[in-house]
Design an enzyme around this catalytic site. Structure first.
Site, short mmCIF file in Angstrom:
data_model
loop_
_atom_site.label_atom_id
_atom_site.label_comp_id
_atom_site.label_asym_id
_atom_site.label_seq_id
_atom_site.Cartn_x
_atom_site.Cartn_y
_atom_site.Cartn_z
N ASP A 1 -30.66 -23.49 -49.95
CA ASP A 1 -31.81 -24.07 -49.49
C ASP A 1 -33.00 -23.39 -49.47
O ASP A 1 -33.03 -21.99 -49.69
CB ASP A 1 -31.60 -24.52 -48.05
CG ASP A 1 -30.41 -25.40 -47.81
OD1 ASP A 1 -30.17 -26.13 -48.98
OD2 ASP A 1 -29.88 -25.56 -46.74
N TYR B 1 -21.50 -15.05 -47.49
CA TYR B 1 -22.99 -14.87 -47.04
C TYR B 1 -23.12 -13.79 -45.82
O TYR B 1 -22.00 -13.62 -45.09
CB TYR B 1 -23.42 -16.25 -46.42
CG TYR B 1 -23.69 -17.33 -47.51
CD1 TYR B 1 -25.32 -17.54 -48.03
CD2 TYR B 1 -22.81 -18.15 -47.80
CE1 TYR B 1 -25.31 -18.51 -48.71
CE2 TYR B 1 -23.18 -19.17 -48.83
CZ TYR B 1 -24.45 -19.21 -49.34
OH TYR B 1 -24.50 -20.24 -50.26
#
Length: 284
Positions: A63, A124
């Site tokens: 994003d 992540y």
């Protein structure tokens, strides 16, 4: 679904990283917004002197504001273009791309490779600090400041309840026709000597906003607003809870993407395209 490389083309794997601060995410968008995909495709077209834009497929769409250190993508290039340019392509891309995005490696991909569907996990890291003085100015675009003291042990206790295969609908932004079943392989937090708490999150795949929602729930536990059992109860309820906040994107970095051995790539590619469901409970 077949993923055969068209005759006369070569599939090329790209390893890349970027600082997401000035990007409107990975994927190309209408309206001329700056995106990572758009920047790399434009640069690739320019340095190969091509009229055609060769479209990238990425391991994980990030994003706006999210960073990547170990992103992977692939592109199918005509054999002639690859043969003519591949030796100098890396350096030419470095000269063409802005300094907040870099391609580190370009190589012909093994048979069956698909950057998205062949991946078996994505890892992540989300970085946050509860330092009363705030964030080091040099890290301000990569670390979230949380202005309440955080109990890392309580956060880890809560995190353990979320591991495994579950329907993460309570932590995902719903997308029509997309499953929210995922296998969360790792979720752990560690506070470094510099006061930065790094949350490591690894799963076979992630649905939209999943990592940032999980971190939002764990922060609520860490600062004492909820008990360690709360994130697990939210998961079991299966619906979005208004108390689960999607934390800001700048603390999140895609660190690494994992792939199986070359001989297993095609099978994984096929398996990952199947829509998942959880085993139904037995009647007896």
């Amino acid at each position: 679904m077949s993923d055969e490389v068209q005759p006369g083309y070569v599939r090329v794997r790209l390893d890349l990283s970027y600082d997401g601060t000035e990007f409107s995410g990975w994927a190309k968008q209408a309206g001329g917004r700056r995106t990572v995909q758009g920047e790399i495709e434009d640069a690739l077209r320019t340095v190969t002197r091509s009229r055609e834009t060769y479209e990238l497929t990425v391991a994980g769409r990030t994003d706006a504001g999210v960073h990547a250190r170990g992103q992977v993508a692939h592109v199918d290039l005509p054999e002639g273009v690859w043969r003519e340019h591949h030796e100098k392509l890396l350096k030419r891309l470095a000269g063409r791309l802005d300094r907040d995005v870099r391609v580190w490696a370009l190589r012909e991909a093994p048979s069956g490779f698909n950057a998205r569907f062949s991946a078996i996990w994505r890892r992540y890291a989300y970085r946050v600090t509860d330092n009363p003085g705030g964030v080091d100015p040099l890290l301000r675009n990569h670390v979230l400041w949380h202005d309440w003291p955080l109990d890392v042990d309580a956060m880890n206790e809560a995190a353990r309840q979320l591991l495994g295969e579950h329907d993460f609908a309570a932590y995902c932004k719903k997308r029509e026709g997309a499953t929210t079943i995922r296998t969360l392989q790792e979720l752990s937090l560690e506070k470094g000597a510099d006061g930065i708490i790094t949350a490591t999150v690894r799963a076979d795949a992630f649905c939209h906003n999943m990592v940032r929602s999980l971190i939002g729930a764990l922060l609520f536990v860490g600062d004492g607003h909820r008990g360690p059992e709360w994130p697990g109860k939210v998961l079991a309820a299966g619906v979005r809870d208004s108390a689960v906040h999607v934390v800001r994107p700048h603390g999140l970095t895609l660190e690494e993407v994992g792939y199986p051995a070359d001989e297993l790539l095609a099978a994984r590619n096929k398996e990952a395209r199947n829509k998942r469901s959880l085993p139904s409970a037995g009647c007896c």
